[in-house]
Write a protein that holds these residues in place. Sequence first.
Motif, PDB file in Angstrom:
ATOM      1  N   PRO A 159       2.925  -2.586  -7.569  1.00  0.00           N
ATOM      2  CA  PRO A 159       1.778  -1.757  -7.947  1.00  0.00           C
ATOM      3  C   PRO A 159       2.270  -0.581  -8.797  1.00  0.00           C
ATOM      4  CG  PRO A 159       2.345  -1.393  -5.646  1.00  0.00           C
ATOM      5  CD  PRO A 159       3.232  -2.497  -6.143  1.00  0.00           C
ATOM      6  N   VAL A 160       1.366   0.023  -9.524  1.00  0.00           N
ATOM      7  CA  VAL A 160       1.719   1.105 -10.449  1.00  0.00           C
ATOM      8  C   VAL A 160       2.537   2.204  -9.770  1.00  0.00           C
ATOM      9  CG1 VAL A 160       0.764   2.926 -11.919  1.00  0.00           C
ATOM     10  CG2 VAL A 160      -0.269   0.659 -11.929  1.00  0.00           C
ATOM     11  N   ALA A 161       2.151   2.616  -8.580  1.00  0.00           N
ATOM     12  CA  ALA A 161       2.855   3.706  -7.899  1.00  0.00           C
ATOM     13  C   ALA A 161       4.313   3.339  -7.609  1.00  0.00           C
ATOM     14  CB  ALA A 161       2.137   4.066  -6.600  1.00  0.00           C
ATOM     15  N   LEU A 162       4.569   2.097  -7.234  1.00  0.00           N
ATOM     16  CA  LEU A 162       5.955   1.689  -6.977  1.00  0.00           C
ATOM     17  C   LEU A 162       6.743   1.512  -8.268  1.00  0.00           C
ATOM     18  CD1 LEU A 162       5.968  -0.756  -3.925  1.00  0.00           C
ATOM     19  CD2 LEU A 162       7.071   1.467  -4.133  1.00  0.00           C
ATOM     20  N   ILE A 181       0.842  -1.192   0.000  1.00  0.00           N
ATOM     21  CA  ILE A 181       0.000   0.000   0.000  1.00  0.00           C
ATOM     22  C   ILE A 181       0.879   1.243   0.000  1.00  0.00           C
ATOM     23  CG2 ILE A 181      -1.733   1.284   1.315  1.00  0.00           C
ATOM     24  CD1 ILE A 181      -2.545  -1.474   2.517  1.00  0.00           C
ATOM     25  N   GLY A 182       0.556   2.188  -0.865  1.00  0.00           N
ATOM     26  CA  GLY A 182       1.265   3.456  -0.897  1.00  0.00           C
ATOM     27  C   GLY A 182       2.586   3.377  -1.631  1.00  0.00           C
ATOM     28  N   VAL A 183       3.255   4.510  -1.688  1.00  0.00           N
ATOM     29  CA  VAL A 183       4.553   4.624  -2.348  1.00  0.00           C
ATOM     30  C   VAL A 183       5.596   4.824  -1.267  1.00  0.00           C
ATOM     31  CG1 VAL A 183       5.925   5.964  -3.961  1.00  0.00           C
ATOM     32  CG2 VAL A 183       3.498   5.662  -4.366  1.00  0.00           C
ATOM     33  N   SER A 184       6.586   3.960  -1.252  1.00  0.00           N
ATOM     34  CA  SER A 184       7.556   4.014  -0.177  1.00  0.00           C
ATOM     35  C   SER A 184       8.943   3.642  -0.668  1.00  0.00           C
ATOM     36  CB  SER A 184       7.129   3.075   0.949  1.00  0.00           C
ATOM     37  OG  SER A 184       8.168   2.889   1.863  1.00  0.00           O
ATOM     38  N   SER A 185       9.905   4.509  -0.419  1.00  0.00           N
ATOM     39  CA  SER A 185      11.289   4.148  -0.731  1.00  0.00           C
ATOM     40  C   SER A 185      11.764   3.045   0.202  1.00  0.00           C
ATOM     41  CB  SER A 185      12.196   5.376  -0.647  1.00  0.00           C
ATOM     42  OG  SER A 185      12.139   5.949   0.637  1.00  0.00           O
ATOM     43  N   ALA A 186      11.107   2.865   1.342  1.00  0.00           N
ATOM     44  CA  ALA A 186      11.436   1.759   2.246  1.00  0.00           C
ATOM     45  C   ALA A 186      11.166   0.425   1.558  1.00  0.00           C
ATOM     46  CB  ALA A 186      10.652   1.872   3.544  1.00  0.00           C
ATOM     47  N   ALA A 187      10.066   0.325   0.822  1.00  0.00           N
ATOM     48  CA  ALA A 187       9.756  -0.908   0.091  1.00  0.00           C
ATOM     49  C   ALA A 187      10.811  -1.172  -0.969  1.00  0.00           C
ATOM     50  CB  ALA A 187       8.368  -0.810  -0.539  1.00  0.00           C
ATOM     51  N   LEU A 188      11.284  -0.127  -1.621  1.00  0.00           N
ATOM     52  CA  LEU A 188      12.347  -0.306  -2.618  1.00  0.00           C
ATOM     53  C   LEU A 188      13.655  -0.745  -1.973  1.00  0.00           C
ATOM     54  CD1 LEU A 188      11.853   2.588  -5.192  1.00  0.00           C
ATOM     55  CD2 LEU A 188      11.116   0.202  -5.321  1.00  0.00           C
ATOM     56  N   SER A 189      13.951  -0.259  -0.788  1.00  0.00           N
ATOM     57  CA  SER A 189      15.179  -0.684  -0.107  1.00  0.00           C
ATOM     58  C   SER A 189      15.096  -2.163   0.261  1.00  0.00           C
ATOM     59  CB  SER A 189      15.469   0.182   1.119  1.00  0.00           C
ATOM     60  OG  SER A 189      14.540  -0.043   2.148  1.00  0.00           O
ATOM     61  N   LEU A 247      11.682   6.396 -11.594  1.00  0.00           N
ATOM     62  CA  LEU A 247      12.321   7.661 -11.225  1.00  0.00           C
ATOM     63  C   LEU A 247      13.712   7.436 -10.636  1.00  0.00           C
ATOM     64  CD1 LEU A 247       9.363   9.651  -9.630  1.00  0.00           C
ATOM     65  CD2 LEU A 247      10.593  10.209 -11.729  1.00  0.00           C
ATOM     66  N   ALA A 248      13.862   6.352  -9.899  1.00  0.00           N
ATOM     67  CA  ALA A 248      15.152   6.035  -9.277  1.00  0.00           C
ATOM     68  C   ALA A 248      16.108   5.355 -10.261  1.00  0.00           C
ATOM     69  CB  ALA A 248      14.934   5.140  -8.060  1.00  0.00           C
ATOM     70  N   GLY A 249      15.632   5.039 -11.469  1.00  0.00           N
ATOM     71  CA  GLY A 249      16.469   4.384 -12.461  1.00  0.00           C
ATOM     72  C   GLY A 249      16.686   2.898 -12.194  1.00  0.00           C
ATOM     73  N   LEU A 250      15.855   2.310 -11.345  1.00  0.00           N
ATOM     74  CA  LEU A 250      16.015   0.898 -10.993  1.00  0.00           C
ATOM     75  C   LEU A 250      15.277  -0.037 -11.948  1.00  0.00           C
ATOM     76  CD1 LEU A 250      15.569   1.256  -7.137  1.00  0.00           C
ATOM     77  CD2 LEU A 250      17.710   1.003  -8.415  1.00  0.00           C
ATOM     78  N   ASP A 251      14.408   0.531 -12.772  1.00  0.00           N
ATOM     79  CA  ASP A 251      13.619  -0.294 -13.684  1.00  0.00           C
ATOM     80  C   ASP A 251      14.497  -1.046 -14.681  1.00  0.00           C
ATOM     81  OD1 ASP A 251      14.003   2.436 -14.594  1.00  0.00           O
ATOM     82  OD2 ASP A 251      12.730   1.938 -16.305  1.00  0.00           O
ATOM     83  N   ARG A 252      15.679  -0.516 -14.968  1.00  0.00           N
ATOM     84  CA  ARG A 252      16.593  -1.184 -15.902  1.00  0.00           C
ATOM     85  C   ARG A 252      17.313  -2.360 -15.257  1.00  0.00           C
ATOM     86  NH1 ARG A 252      17.184   4.286 -16.642  1.00  0.00           N
ATOM     87  NH2 ARG A 252      19.039   4.327 -15.334  1.00  0.00           N
ATOM     88  N   LEU A 253      17.305  -2.410 -13.931  1.00  0.00           N
ATOM     89  CA  LEU A 253      18.030  -3.457 -13.210  1.00  0.00           C
ATOM     90  C   LEU A 253      17.135  -4.610 -12.761  1.00  0.00           C
ATOM     91  CD1 LEU A 253      20.080  -1.106 -10.868  1.00  0.00           C
ATOM     92  CD2 LEU A 253      20.811  -2.104 -13.043  1.00  0.00           C
ATOM     93  N   LEU A 254      15.828  -4.413 -12.823  1.00  0.00           N
ATOM     94  CA  LEU A 254      14.890  -5.387 -12.270  1.00  0.00           C
ATOM     95  C   LEU A 254      13.913  -5.881 -13.340  1.00  0.00           C
ATOM     96  CD1 LEU A 254      14.009  -3.387  -9.039  1.00  0.00           C
ATOM     97  CD2 LEU A 254      15.522  -5.389  -9.174  1.00  0.00           C
ATOM     98  N   PRO A 255      13.570  -7.166 -13.317  1.00  0.00           N
ATOM     99  CA  PRO A 255      12.568  -7.686 -14.259  1.00  0.00           C
ATOM    100  C   PRO A 255      11.157  -7.345 -13.766  1.00  0.00           C
ATOM    101  CG  PRO A 255      13.382  -9.461 -12.879  1.00  0.00           C
ATOM    102  CD  PRO A 255      14.164  -8.222 -12.494  1.00  0.00           C
ATOM    103  N   LEU A 256      10.713  -6.125 -14.055  1.00  0.00           N
ATOM    104  CA  LEU A 256       9.436  -5.653 -13.526  1.00  0.00           C
ATOM    105  C   LEU A 256       8.245  -6.249 -14.255  1.00  0.00           C
ATOM    106  CD1 LEU A 256      10.115  -1.835 -13.007  1.00  0.00           C
ATOM    107  CD2 LEU A 256      10.216  -3.681 -11.326  1.00  0.00           C
ATOM    108  N   ASP A 257       7.240  -6.547 -13.452  1.00  0.00           N
ATOM    109  CA  ASP A 257       5.956  -7.031 -13.939  1.00  0.00           C
ATOM    110  C   ASP A 257       4.903  -6.192 -13.225  1.00  0.00           C
ATOM    111  OD1 ASP A 257       3.749  -8.427 -14.819  1.00  0.00           O
ATOM    112  OD2 ASP A 257       4.146 -10.209 -13.618  1.00  0.00           O
ATOM    113  N   GLN A 258       4.453  -5.138 -13.873  1.00  0.00           N
ATOM    114  CA  GLN A 258       3.550  -4.172 -13.242  1.00  0.00           C
ATOM    115  C   GLN A 258       2.200  -4.790 -12.951  1.00  0.00           C
ATOM    116  OE1 GLN A 258       3.516  -0.245 -14.958  1.00  0.00           O
ATOM    117  NE2 GLN A 258       1.332  -0.068 -14.609  1.00  0.00           N
ATOM    118  N   ALA A 259       1.765  -4.675 -11.691  1.00  0.00           N
ATOM    119  CA  ALA A 259       0.438  -5.160 -11.277  1.00  0.00           C
ATOM    120  C   ALA A 259      -0.612  -4.134 -11.679  1.00  0.00           C
ATOM    121  CB  ALA A 259       0.406  -5.385  -9.771  1.00  0.00           C
ATOM    122  N   ALA A 260      -1.828  -4.586 -11.761  1.00  0.00           N
ATOM    123  CA  ALA A 260      -2.929  -3.687 -12.124  1.00  0.00           C
ATOM    124  C   ALA A 260      -3.279  -2.795 -10.962  1.00  0.00           C
ATOM    125  CB  ALA A 260      -4.138  -4.494 -12.528  1.00  0.00           C
TER     126      ALA A 260
END
Length: 110
Positions: A88-91, A58-66, A97-110
Amino acid sequence: MSLLLDLDDVRLESGSTGLAVHGEVDFDVATRLARAGSVWLDGQPDGTRVIFDLSAVIGVSSAALSVLLEWTRSARLAGMTLESVRLPVALVRLTQLAGLDRLLPLDQAA
């Protein structure tokens, strides 16, 4: 699914394919969440393919990214393959924005 961590607003579960987080991840719980997931990852066999599912965060958190980055590091050190990261879309936006999308195999949830 097995329950690895159950705090007031956050739950961490493990399953045959990886780890799943539910709830609001903030810096008060991030360390415990990262540690519990890393312990589980350390116990998996070399070559395991794993999915990190944070789509119920839930929500957008840099803690979740860490937490996600710590698990990614632990998985790689354990010789595992990170198959997919569900966010989730917000994360996803924060990850971009943090440039991490290039390092991770993202699968965006609805």
